[in-house]
Every structure is written in structure tokens, then in C-alpha cells.
Design an enzyme around this catalytic site. Sequence first.
Site, PDB file in Angstrom:
ATOM      1  N   SER A   1      -1.099 -11.260  -1.893  1.00 53.94           N
ATOM      2  CA  SER A   1      -1.281 -10.739  -3.247  1.00 53.94           C
ATOM      3  C   SER A   1       0.017 -10.605  -4.039  1.00 53.94           C
ATOM      4  CB  SER A   1      -2.006  -9.404  -3.204  1.00 53.94           C
ATOM      5  OG  SER A   1      -1.174  -8.458  -2.610  1.00 53.94           O
TER       6      SER A   1
ATOM      7  N   LYS B   1      -3.671   0.437  -4.974  1.00 59.02           N
ATOM      8  CA  LYS B   1      -2.535  -0.158  -5.661  1.00 59.02           C
ATOM      9  C   LYS B   1      -2.316   0.504  -7.017  1.00 59.02           C
ATOM     10  CE  LYS B   1      -2.651  -4.709  -3.519  1.00 59.02           C
ATOM     11  NZ  LYS B   1      -3.033  -6.107  -3.678  1.00 59.02           N
TER      12      LYS B   1
END
Length: 770
Positions: free
Chosen positions: A677, A720
Site C-alpha cells: 500500500s 490508517k
Amino acid sequence: MENNIKILPLIPLRGITIFPYMVLHFDVGREKSILALEEAMLKDQEIFLVSQKDAKVEEPIEEDIFTIGSICNIKQILKLPGDTVRVLVEGVSRARISNYIQLEPFFKAEIELLEDEEVVINKESEALVRSMRKSFDEYIKLSGNIPAEILVSIEDVENPGRLADVISSYLMLKGEKKQELLEAYDVSERLEKLIVMINNEVDILKIERKIGVKVKNKVDKSQKEYYLREQLKAIQEELGEDDEDKKEIARYKSRITKAKLPKVVKEKALYELDRLKNSGSYSAEGGVIRSYLDWILDLPWNNETKDNLDVKKAREVLEEEHYGLEDVKDRIIEYLAVRKMSNSLKGPIICLVGPPGVGKTSIARSIAKALNRNFVRMSLGGVRDEAEIRGHRKTYVGAIPGRIIYGMKQAKSKNPLFLLDEIDKMSNDFRGDPADALLEVLDSEQNSTFRDHYLELDFDLSKALFVTTANSLETIPRPLLDRMEIIEVSGYTYEEKFHIAKNHLIPKQLKEHNIEKDIITFADNSIYNVIENYTRESGVRSLERKLATLLRKAIAEMVEKDKKNINITSNHVKKYLGPAIYTFEKADREDKIGVVTGMAWTGYGGDTLPVEVTVMPGNGKLELTGQLGDVMKESARAGYSYVRANAEKYGINPEFHKDKDIHIHVPEGAVPKDGPSAGVTMITALVSALSNRKVRHNVAMTGEITLTGRVLPIGGLKEKTLAAYRAGIDTIIIPKENEKDMLKIPKTIKSKLTFILADKIDIVLEMALL
Ligand code: ADP
């Protein structure tokens, strides 16, 4: 030759041969023989004794009697009860019947003395004698039932003929053989015959002994055990312990009958009890059987607790003990509701996935309480042997059942809530894969007849409700994953942590320390202070520990300083816990070239992930340093290729790789990070560095990248986002496909952030670069 002939009464002997020099007892019963004895006693007590050819003949005639026998001296006569007489005689000389003088009322015959001829002592005769002594010596040793003193007594006998006769009298030979020796009145012939016979006997004895040893060995072992057991029994009886045994057997028996065991189990238990009876309670086997019986009897074969099906009450319990965790709570309520409608429904196997300390274990405990089920927990962390799940076979020394059966025993009911903790931390080695065994446990088709190696009986696990926990799904074997219903439990925001601390952790700690609610209180800002500056975690475990420390220190202060109560403020926090441990790594305050804030998700929750790129003169090398896993390295390379291929588009000299080296660095964080990611972050940093465009400092990003510049979705959006928010970011670039996950982000956070959805890298670059 006058004195070579004698007229003597005669007794035929049955089954006995008498040699000269031999002293012998024998019983006389036949009337004819008694008369002969009496006649002899009247004369000079001499009698002729000679064997019958067939011992069974009651009334022998001349032909039934051998011709050679021994003249004997009668030493003693003893009248026994009845008409029997016991006689002690001593052989004097070999003799032969030459003529019967009378047959009635007793035998009388003319007897010819057969005295030994003088033997010439030469080497040959000497050799014969020695060989005879040697053989006889061996014979005595082997036979075992002739006293060894005899050897001493014959040492003095020098006359070879006499020696042969003495030895003959000791040998255990058949009657006919003895007769043969008696009839050998030639001395050398006698010696030779005797030697052959002794050697023959010695051979037979040797074989007998060999067979004997074998048989004996076999018999000995079992006999020894039997013998020891008997002895033990006797000792126990003496000590009154035999009673104990019987009592023990009776106790087991009554436990077996009282326990509600399924038929097969009961039969097995009774069978084992029978074995216990026979094995003796002090034997090793007895111990094994006893612990086996205990296991069988301690298992909840038929005990079930009654489920609480009151949905409202269950909801109350769940809400009371845990803040948030809505997905889990809802799922349980659904399950209950469906149970209420159709009773047969099999329980779901729920897998709670999330970072440590977010309440996976404790919500499982609450579920048990809400459903009114017993709770057992078993950690699978580090389990690597199939036998740990399924047990060892009973033949294995020190065998015990596996953890599943062990858990069921602890549960005391067959329908507990069974928590399998850390299912992602199992490993396997050569001893078999525990995951295979677990598959069976979690398979509702198979687990009604779960078979533990130790028990060797089917146990029904289908009534148990299994809940598993894991930090990440990656290491859970696929087939196992397929059996479970995954519920993600993500980390908490500051606000959520604050609520959990205020409403759950603090009251719990106060109760544990036995402190009244208003004696020690926590100011709200002190709680925030601890959350922000003393812990860094997705869950609340270390927060709980810190709060406990504060509480203890406060109690100590109250006692020492004689205070009635304390309100813990931020000042107290500093005093009790020391200076702040974490000053949150705030994102850069200014826009820079080649520095981009990414977002990462680890087993411990979310974190920011700064990526730095510098460009320097060189020849096209790409250097990667810092905290990069393999996947991250690959996405750095992919990013590099993408930038080279599309350089012109971003105003970069397409030949840059010819004279420039590039260095990508990911500063080390507390927790290792890896994953694809960071793709968008890498490209943004590369483009920024190569095109000299600054990156906005208030932007954070996440997304996987393809070589054509597409942005692919990522996991852990909530974690996140929380991390970026904590780091002071206000704009977040996320993959477009993750839009649906925004629902999970708490509203309080969402309202303070700007989200940019990107499906192409161009959008990312446009938003991030100045
Ligand atoms: P995990 O099993 O996920 O590692 P635990 O169940 O051990 O976490 O939780 C750690 C501590 O935090 C426990 O004391 C638990 O009661 C508390 N806790 C965690 N989440 C919550 C919550 N949502 N509400 C109340 N207490 C919580």
C-alpha cells in the site's frame, strides 16, 4: 568252588536293581517275600535279591525273574502298619541263580557267586577309570539332585569294579539299563558300558537344561510378576490396604453408574475398571487406567447449560461490559434471535480479527455471560504439534488428552463458549499440522464425533460455540479461514479510548483495588493525557495498565499523606508516570521536496509512514534503505519503472536514469511494516524529487499501484486514518475503491478530515504536489 555256591531264600524286586556295596531301604508286602525274609533272618541274615523283568507282575514265576542279582545282608527289619515290612539291606556280591530249589511257599535257589576278577592296572584301565570319574563328575553337576559329597566318598574307592558298582547305584537309569550293568560281570566291559551310559545321560541332561532355560525364562517373568503381586497383596492385606483397593473400585463403580455417560462410554469405563481390578492398584498399569477413568468421568458427556434466549437481556449484558464493538454484538444478537426461532441452528464460528488489546478476549467472555454459557479459553499461540490438539495415544508414556478435551473438561458443560485465542500464531512441524486437527474441531459436519487419541471415544463438540481470535488473517491457513466468519475489530480513536477508560477501565480497576467510586476520581484531561502521551497502541491494554499504575500511586499517596480522596489531574499523571513517553511524531510542518507521508497498517494498528527520496549524480542505481519488507521493495521498484516510463508526462528528463542515482529511504519505526500500500507514496516522492516539486505537508496517502498507474484498494483504512489524524494531517488520499470502508471511520474524525478518492496516480500527484 564249594563256597562259591550258596543256597539262599530269594526275593524278586519290582522296579529296583540292587548293586553290591549299595545300601537300600525297600518295603516288602508280598506274602511270599515276607516268608523268604523270615527264613533269611532265621539263618545268617543273607538273602538273594534279584529284579523282576516286569515290575507289574504280581506273582512272578521263574521266567519272570532275571538270573543275576545281588546277595545282600539284612541290616534291619521294621514292621510297618498292615502287613508290610521295611527292610534295610546292603549289597555284598554279584551272584547268579543256577538252580531253583523251591518255588513255594517262597523262592529258594542255588546261588553262584560272581566275584570280580582281579583287574590288571594298566594305562588302559587307568584311562577308563579316569574317564568314568570325569563323566560322573559332570553328571552330578548337571543332574542337580545327587549330593556332591558323593564325589568325595568315592574318591577313596580304588577297585575299578567296585567303583563302577558304586557309581551305578547312584545313576538315575531305567531298570533294564541297571540290570545290564549288573550283568556285566567282566569289569572292563562294565566300565565301558557305564561310561557310555553316563555320557548318554549327560547329553540328555544338557538338552533338558537348554530347553529348561528357555521355558523357564518364559515362565519366570510372568511367574515373578504373579509372585510379587501375590506378595504385595499379602502385604496390603496385612496393612489393611486391600480394603482400600476394594473401596476404590467401588468408588469408581458408583461414579460410573451415577455419571450420565453415553452407552459406549459407560461400557468402555466398565471395561477399564475391570482391568484395574486385575492389574493391582500399585502397578504402573493401574496408574494409567486410573487417570484414564478420571478423564472419562470428568468430562461433561451430557451436561448442558440452558441458554439464555432473552435477546434484550443479552444485549444489556454486552452493552454493559463493552463500549463499541457493534459488529460483534450485533452478530451475537442475530444468532440469539435466530436460535429463538429455530432451535436446531448450529452456532457460527466467529473469528475476531484485530490488533491486541481491542477487547477480543474480553468480549468473548461477555458473550458467554450474555448467553449464559460456561467459558473456556485456550491459546493456540506456539502450538505446533497435532497431538496438542488431539492428544497422545494412551500407549505413549505420560499421555494426556489434547487441549480441546482438556478445555471441555474445564468447561464442565458440553455447550460452553470455547475461545481459541491467537489462531494465527499456530505453526507446524514434522509432528503433524495442528491446523488439520483444528479443521475437524471447527467443522460442524464432523465435530459431533471428535476423536481424541487418548480417549479413543467420540466426543460431541457440536454444541460448543467456538470463537477464535487473531491479529491478522494472513497466517491463518486458507481451509481454516473458510470455516470461520470473520469480524474485524479495529483500533480505537482517542475519543473511543476515552470512553472506554472512563466507563469501563477505571471502574474495573477501582473495583479490583477495592476503592469506592468517589474516593479516587480521574479528571477528563488526565485521561486524555495518558492516552496521548503515555500510550501508543490500537487497543487499550497498556492504557489500562497505566491507569492501574496511577491508581496504585494515588492510593499510596493517600495512605502516606493521610488524604481522604484524590482527583487525578494531568499534574498527577506527570508526577506518577514521569515525563511523556510519546510525543506524537507530527507530520512535517512545511512543504518539502521528496518527502511524503504514507499510511501503514500493522498488527499493532495504524501508523504514519514517511518516505524520503533523494536524487544525486550517478549512473542509474536505485538504492533502498530503512525499514522495508520484500513487498515494499518491490513496490518501490515498480514505482521507479513507472516514473521512468512516464517521465515526460511529469516534466522529468526521460534520460534521468543515465546520470542520476536514486535513493529511497523509509525511516525506521517502532514496528516493522510491509505491504503494497506504499506504492502511491513511493511514486509521489520519486516524482517530487525528480521534478523538484514540493509535496504538501498536510497530505497523507495510501494505495497500491500498477505499472499502468492504476490505484488499487488497501486494507485497514480506519486504522490508517486514525494514525494520520493523530499525526496532524488534514487531507487524506485513498483509493477510490475504498470509499465503502469510509463508513467505518468514526464521524468525529471524518468531519475533521478531507478525503480524496483516487483511481489513478495522476489524481494523487495532482493533489499532493504543489
Ligand atoms: P485482545 O483480546 O483483543 O488482545 P483484551 O480482550 O485482552 O484484548 O482487552 C484488553 C483489556 O481492554 C481488557 O481488560 C478489556 O476489558 C479492555 N477492553 C478492550 N476493549 C474494550 C471495550 N470496547 N470496552 C471495554 N473494555 C475494553
